[in-house]
Scaffold this motif. Structure first.
Motif, PDB file in Angstrom:
ATOM      1  N   ASP A  47       0.832  -1.212   0.000  1.00  0.00           N
ATOM      2  CA  ASP A  47       0.000   0.000   0.000  1.00  0.00           C
ATOM      3  C   ASP A  47       0.866   1.262   0.000  1.00  0.00           C
ATOM      4  O   ASP A  47       0.574   2.218  -0.709  1.00  0.00           O
ATOM      5  CB  ASP A  47      -0.930   0.032   1.214  1.00  0.00           C
ATOM      6  N   GLY A  48       1.923   1.271   0.800  1.00  0.00           N
ATOM      7  CA  GLY A  48       2.761   2.458   0.923  1.00  0.00           C
ATOM      8  C   GLY A  48       3.895   2.539  -0.085  1.00  0.00           C
ATOM      9  O   GLY A  48       4.507   3.589  -0.239  1.00  0.00           O
ATOM     10  N   GLN A  49       4.204   1.402  -0.750  1.00  0.00           N
ATOM     11  CA  GLN A  49       5.345   1.328  -1.670  1.00  0.00           C
ATOM     12  C   GLN A  49       6.605   1.930  -1.046  1.00  0.00           C
ATOM     13  O   GLN A  49       7.326   2.703  -1.652  1.00  0.00           O
ATOM     14  CB  GLN A  49       5.009   1.990  -3.013  1.00  0.00           C
ATOM     15  N   PHE A  50       6.849   1.523   0.206  1.00  0.00           N
ATOM     16  CA  PHE A  50       7.997   2.027   0.951  1.00  0.00           C
ATOM     17  C   PHE A  50       9.301   1.467   0.390  1.00  0.00           C
ATOM     18  O   PHE A  50       9.356   0.317  -0.044  1.00  0.00           O
ATOM     19  CB  PHE A  50       7.873   1.648   2.430  1.00  0.00           C
ATOM     20  N   ARG A  51      10.354   2.285   0.427  1.00  0.00           N
ATOM     21  CA  ARG A  51      11.676   1.894  -0.043  1.00  0.00           C
ATOM     22  C   ARG A  51      12.597   1.679   1.150  1.00  0.00           C
ATOM     23  O   ARG A  51      12.407   2.281   2.197  1.00  0.00           O
ATOM     24  CB  ARG A  51      12.253   2.989  -0.951  1.00  0.00           C
ATOM     25  N   ILE A  52      13.558   0.812   0.969  1.00  0.00           N
ATOM     26  CA  ILE A  52      14.562   0.560   2.003  1.00  0.00           C
ATOM     27  C   ILE A  52      15.895   1.023   1.432  1.00  0.00           C
ATOM     28  O   ILE A  52      16.243   0.626   0.335  1.00  0.00           O
ATOM     29  CB  ILE A  52      14.606  -0.935   2.380  1.00  0.00           C
ATOM     30  N   PRO A  53      16.628   1.885   2.081  1.00  0.00           N
ATOM     31  CA  PRO A  53      16.488   2.381   3.446  1.00  0.00           C
ATOM     32  C   PRO A  53      15.736   3.713   3.550  1.00  0.00           C
ATOM     33  O   PRO A  53      15.504   4.191   4.657  1.00  0.00           O
ATOM     34  CB  PRO A  53      17.940   2.557   3.901  1.00  0.00           C
ATOM     35  N   GLU A  54      15.354   4.307   2.436  1.00  0.00           N
ATOM     36  CA  GLU A  54      14.804   5.667   2.447  1.00  0.00           C
ATOM     37  C   GLU A  54      13.579   5.823   3.341  1.00  0.00           C
ATOM     38  O   GLU A  54      13.407   6.862   3.982  1.00  0.00           O
ATOM     39  CB  GLU A  54      14.443   6.121   1.020  1.00  0.00           C
ATOM     40  N   ASP A  55      12.702   4.835   3.373  1.00  0.00           N
ATOM     41  CA  ASP A  55      11.443   4.941   4.112  1.00  0.00           C
ATOM     42  C   ASP A  55      11.412   4.070   5.366  1.00  0.00           C
ATOM     43  O   ASP A  55      10.351   3.637   5.814  1.00  0.00           O
ATOM     44  CB  ASP A  55      10.271   4.566   3.191  1.00  0.00           C
TER      45      ASP A  55
END
Length: 147
Positions: A118-126
């Motif tokens: 849902d959030g399309q989070f990135r690692i490590p940025e998010d």
């Protein structure tokens, strides 16, 4: 089995496709099963599930699985069990993607995959957002992905 790369019911996060095929709601929380398609070279950071035992049932491809300092390669037709509270990670090795079933007992962790998609989070940025969902799902990150 449907191809997860084109299955409209599958969700995607960081190139990995997930489809919950048995939810914790369907088992009164006892377990969940997630069908996962992971591209070559992919794998999560090292982590610990505080509440869930995790079993991988390999359908295709090969994964290097690191469990508490010990590495094992698992391929099609093989399974590996990761007890709750155990530091672990994996990486898809070779040139082909991996398709595997992830069996979680008890269920509920499938909600983490949904949050990430849902959030399309990135690692490590998010990582703050990833860590917030991880905390709600009793997941602790302990180190980097496998090299």
């Amino acid at each position: 089995m449907k191809d997860l790369r084109t299955d409209a019911e599958a969700i995607e996060w960081l190139g990995v496709r997930y489809k919950t095929i048995l939810s914790s709601a369907q088992t009164n929380g006892a377990m969940s099963i997630v069908d996962s398609w992971s591209p070559a070279g992919s794998g999560p950071p090292r982590h610990i599930h505080a509440n869930e035992d995790e079993t991988f049932v390999m359908l295709s491809g090969t994964c290097k699985v690191w469990i508490a300092g010990k590495e094992t390669n698992v391929g099609p037709g093989e399974s590996i069990f990761i007890p709750r509270g155990t530091d672990h990670t994996f990486k898809v090795i070779g040139d082909e993607p991996s398709r595997h079933l992830v069996i979680l007992t008890p269920g509920g962790f499938e909600g983490f995959f949904a949050d990430m998609a849902d959030g399309q989070f990135r690692i490590p940025e998010d990582m703050p957002a990833v860590e917030e969902s991880a905390k709600r799902h009793h997941l602790t990150f302990t180190g980097p992905p496998l090299e």
